[in-house]
Design a protein around this motif. Structure first.
Motif, short mmCIF file in Angstrom:
data_model
loop_
_atom_site.label_atom_id
_atom_site.label_comp_id
_atom_site.label_asym_id
_atom_site.label_seq_id
_atom_site.Cartn_x
_atom_site.Cartn_y
_atom_site.Cartn_z
N PRO A 193 0.82 -1.22 0.00
CA PRO A 193 0.00 0.00 0.00
C PRO A 193 0.85 1.27 0.00
N LEU A 194 0.33 2.31 -0.59
CA LEU A 194 0.95 3.64 -0.47
C LEU A 194 0.90 4.07 1.00
N ALA A 195 -0.24 3.83 1.63
CA ALA A 195 -0.45 4.11 3.05
C ALA A 195 -1.79 3.48 3.43
N VAL A 196 -2.07 3.46 4.73
CA VAL A 196 -3.40 3.04 5.20
C VAL A 196 -4.06 4.25 5.84
N VAL A 197 -5.29 4.54 5.44
CA VAL A 197 -6.03 5.61 6.13
C VAL A 197 -7.10 4.99 6.99
N ARG A 198 -7.33 5.59 8.14
CA ARG A 198 -8.33 5.08 9.08
C ARG A 198 -9.25 6.22 9.50
N PRO A 199 -10.15 6.63 8.61
CA PRO A 199 -11.03 7.75 8.94
C PRO A 199 -11.93 7.41 10.13
N ALA A 200 -12.34 8.46 10.87
CA ALA A 200 -13.13 8.24 12.08
C ALA A 200 -14.62 8.41 11.85
N ASN A 201 -15.00 8.98 10.72
CA ASN A 201 -16.43 9.19 10.46
C ASN A 201 -16.67 9.35 8.95
N THR A 202 -17.94 9.44 8.60
CA THR A 202 -18.31 9.48 7.18
C THR A 202 -17.74 10.71 6.49
N ALA A 203 -17.75 11.84 7.19
CA ALA A 203 -17.23 13.08 6.57
C ALA A 203 -15.75 12.89 6.22
N GLU A 204 -15.01 12.24 7.10
CA GLU A 204 -13.59 12.00 6.80
C GLU A 204 -13.42 11.03 5.62
N VAL A 205 -14.28 10.00 5.56
CA VAL A 205 -14.21 9.09 4.41
C VAL A 205 -14.43 9.88 3.13
N ALA A 206 -15.45 10.75 3.14
CA ALA A 206 -15.78 11.54 1.93
C ALA A 206 -14.62 12.45 1.55
N ALA A 207 -13.97 13.03 2.57
CA ALA A 207 -12.85 13.94 2.27
C ALA A 207 -11.66 13.16 1.70
N VAL A 208 -11.40 11.95 2.23
CA VAL A 208 -10.32 11.12 1.69
C VAL A 208 -10.63 10.77 0.23
N VAL A 209 -11.86 10.36 -0.02
CA VAL A 209 -12.23 9.95 -1.39
C VAL A 209 -12.09 11.15 -2.34
N ALA A 210 -12.46 12.33 -1.88
CA ALA A 210 -12.33 13.52 -2.74
C ALA A 210 -10.86 13.79 -3.09
N LEU A 211 -9.98 13.61 -2.10
CA LEU A 211 -8.55 13.79 -2.38
C LEU A 211 -8.07 12.75 -3.40
N CYS A 212 -8.56 11.52 -3.26
CA CYS A 212 -8.17 10.46 -4.21
C CYS A 212 -8.72 10.76 -5.60
N ARG A 213 -9.95 11.25 -5.64
CA ARG A 213 -10.54 11.62 -6.94
C ARG A 213 -9.66 12.67 -7.63
N ASP A 214 -9.28 13.71 -6.87
CA ASP A 214 -8.51 14.81 -7.46
C ASP A 214 -7.12 14.37 -7.90
N SER A 215 -6.56 13.38 -7.20
CA SER A 215 -5.20 12.95 -7.54
C SER A 215 -5.19 11.65 -8.36
N GLY A 216 -6.39 11.10 -8.64
CA GLY A 216 -6.46 9.85 -9.41
C GLY A 216 -5.85 8.67 -8.66
#
Ligand code: FAD
Ligand code: 2HG
Ligand code: ZN
Length: 468
Positions: free
Chosen positions: A40-63
């Motif tokens: 893995p590049l890294a492991v993320v462990r978000p604490a709530n849905t808003a954090e999951v959404a923010a992680v996914v948005a960063l991944c979307r922007d960076s592909g």
């Protein structure tokens, strides 16, 4: 680019939400069967849905590709990254709040990272049953069970995970949160979109929370282990038990004698009845008295008609648990015995005896020396027809068995899913129209192919992007 993303993730999630140390990444990098090591590049462990959404948005922007992971007990390598060092594992382990159990409305709401056993215990504490049970329940999560549409031993009576999902919250591959956490039994308002995320193994979005259906816990149960002369007799026994016990039958498992020998060899657990070629573990449950008498009548009839040769009925909860332990230890015994190829197949129930004959003949002819470890959920037409390959090539053995499955109109994955283990076989055996439809759904939701790429369907390098 990658280090920029990691520093943004650190800012977003804080130190407890991001793992980059190689030693700490190890446990998230490989499936439990150790067949699919990844980096893995890294492991993320978000604490709530808003954090999951923010992680996914960063991944979307960076592909950046994302691999959702629950308890990492999956059988198909779906929860681990590839070896490129570019994929981010998104672990739901910090989203483990059990939000509500409603014993009247018969619902349970939980975040995706709640361990199945924790959810089962919460339902049991108020006299209710979360009717999904599998040997990995001490580690598998609510999100993973939904994402794989898990089965287990109670499907016969209660259906697969899909039938228990009333409401779902998901984060889509563009970061949109779709909150459908409704507690309704009846809801025909618009598309039932939650079905898209059940059983699609994290390839269309991330499950963040769910409302599950629970049922009143039965007050009485009967568990019995019987030896049967052959698989056809096991089916006759099923019909006999259904005549007497009807829908009270909650599990009907077929176990080869050789599977129990493996359990005895590796765990020292002994069957309490004489050895034989085939066994059936049956459980029935009800809140009305008279269950045991009905079960004894059914078993008496089966013995009289020769469907069963020998049998024992558990006299206590402890004895019932011991009988179940014989069944639940088979997977680990197989792993201890040697290298195996798993076949999680289903065929129409009445064809199972003939399937077993023809699969056995095909293996004897084309892969001599292999040994079959066969057990599974006979009442659902689902067999774990696993092969200890003893030097044969896994792919060859796989094709031999799946060719027979296909001839019988069966499925090459009844409950474990496709992950990365069965992508080639799925694409080989599903009709072009069905594959085209699946690719169209994937492209519509995840045009960048960032959500668990290469799982269930092959990567988007080819047809999916050409179609755009
Ligand atoms: P993981 O293994 O972490 O993930 C499985 C898949 O789901 C991956 O593709 C992953 O990306 C995806 N995923 C996980 N969480 C999410 C999420 N929140 N959102 C989106 N995608 C997600 N399975 C059966 O069906 N029946 C059985 O009887 C059975 N018995 C088992 C017995 C043993 C001993 C073991 C080890 C496994 C067994 N399994 C069985 C397989 C496994 O336990 C189930 O598939 C389980 O549902 C996986 O849950 P998990 O949380 O471990 O998911
Ligand atoms: C079971 O039914 C699981 O015990 C695991 O689905 C099956 O080990 C297997 O192949
Ligand atoms: Zn199973």
């Amino acid at each position: 680019m990658a280090s920029d993303l990691v520093s943004r993730l650190r800012d977003l999630l804080g130190p407890s939400g991001l793992i980059t140390d190689p030693a700490d990444l190890a446990g998230y990098s490989i499936d439990w069967r150790k067949l699919f090591p990844g980096t893995p590049l890294a492991v993320v462990r978000p604490a709530n849905t808003a954090e999951v959404a923010a992680v996914v948005a960063l991944c979307r922007d960076s592909g950046t590709a994302l691999v959702p992971q629950g308890g990492n007990t999956g059988m198909a390598g779906g929860a681990v990254p590839d070896k490129s060092g570019t994929e981010l594992v998104l672990s739901l382990s910090r989203m483990n709040a059990l939000r509500e159990v409603d014993p009247v409305g018969l619902t349970l709401e939980a975040e995706a990272g709640v361990v199945l056993k924790v959810a089962q215990d919460a339902a049991a504490a108020v006299g209710r049953l979360l009717p999904i049970s599998l040997a990995a329940e001490g580690s598998a999560t609510v999100g993973g069970v939904i994402a794989t549409n898990a089965g287990g031993v109670n499907v016969l009576r209660y259906g697969m995970a899909r039938s228990l999902v009333l409401g779902l919250e998901v984060v889509l591959p563009d970061g949109t949160v779709a909150n459908g956490l409704r507690r309704l039994r009846k809801d025909n308002a618009g598309y039932d979109w939650k079905q898209l995320f059940i059983g699609t193994e994290g390839t269309l979005g991330i499950v963040t929370a769910a409302v599950l259906r629970i049922v009143p816990a039965p007050k009485f149960s009967v568990t019995a282990l019987l030896s049967v002369p052959n698989p056809q007799a096991a089916l006759d026994l099923l019909a006999c038990a259904q005549d007497e016990l009807g829908d009270c039958i909650s599990a009907f498992e077929l176990i080869a004698g050789s599977s129990l020998q493996l359990v005895e060899k590796h765990f020292g657990l002994k069957r309490p009845i004489a050895d034989g070629d085939w066994f059936v573990l049956i459980e029935a449950a009800s809140s009305l008295s008279g269950l045991r008498e009905a079960a004894e009548t059914a078993l008496g009839n089966a013995l009289e008609q020769g469907f069963a040769l020998d049998g024992t009925v558990a006299e206590s909860g402890r004895q019932a648990a011991d009988l179940w332990m014989l069944r639940e230890r088979i997977t680990e015994s197989e792993a201890k015995e040697g290298k195996s190829v798993k076949h999680d197949v289903s065929v129409p129930i009445p064809l199972i005896p003939q399937f077993l004959v023809e699969a056995g003949e095909a293996l004897a002819a084309k892969a001599p020396g292999t040994r079959v470890n066969c057990f599974g959920h006979l009442g659902d037409g689902n067999l774990h027809y696993n092969i200890l390959i003893d030097g044969h090539a896994p792919d060859d053995v796989n094709r031999i068995v799946h060719d027979v499955v296909q001839r019988f109109g069966g499925s090459i994955s009844a409950e474990h899913g496709i992950g990365q283990y069965r992508v080639v076989e799925l694409e080989r055996r599903r009709s072009e129209g069905e594959l085209a439809l699946s690719r169209r759904i994937k492209t519509a939701l995840d045009p960048q192919d960032i959500m668990n790429p290469g799982k269930v369907l092959s990567r988007a390098a080819g047809p999916r992007f050409e179609a755009q």
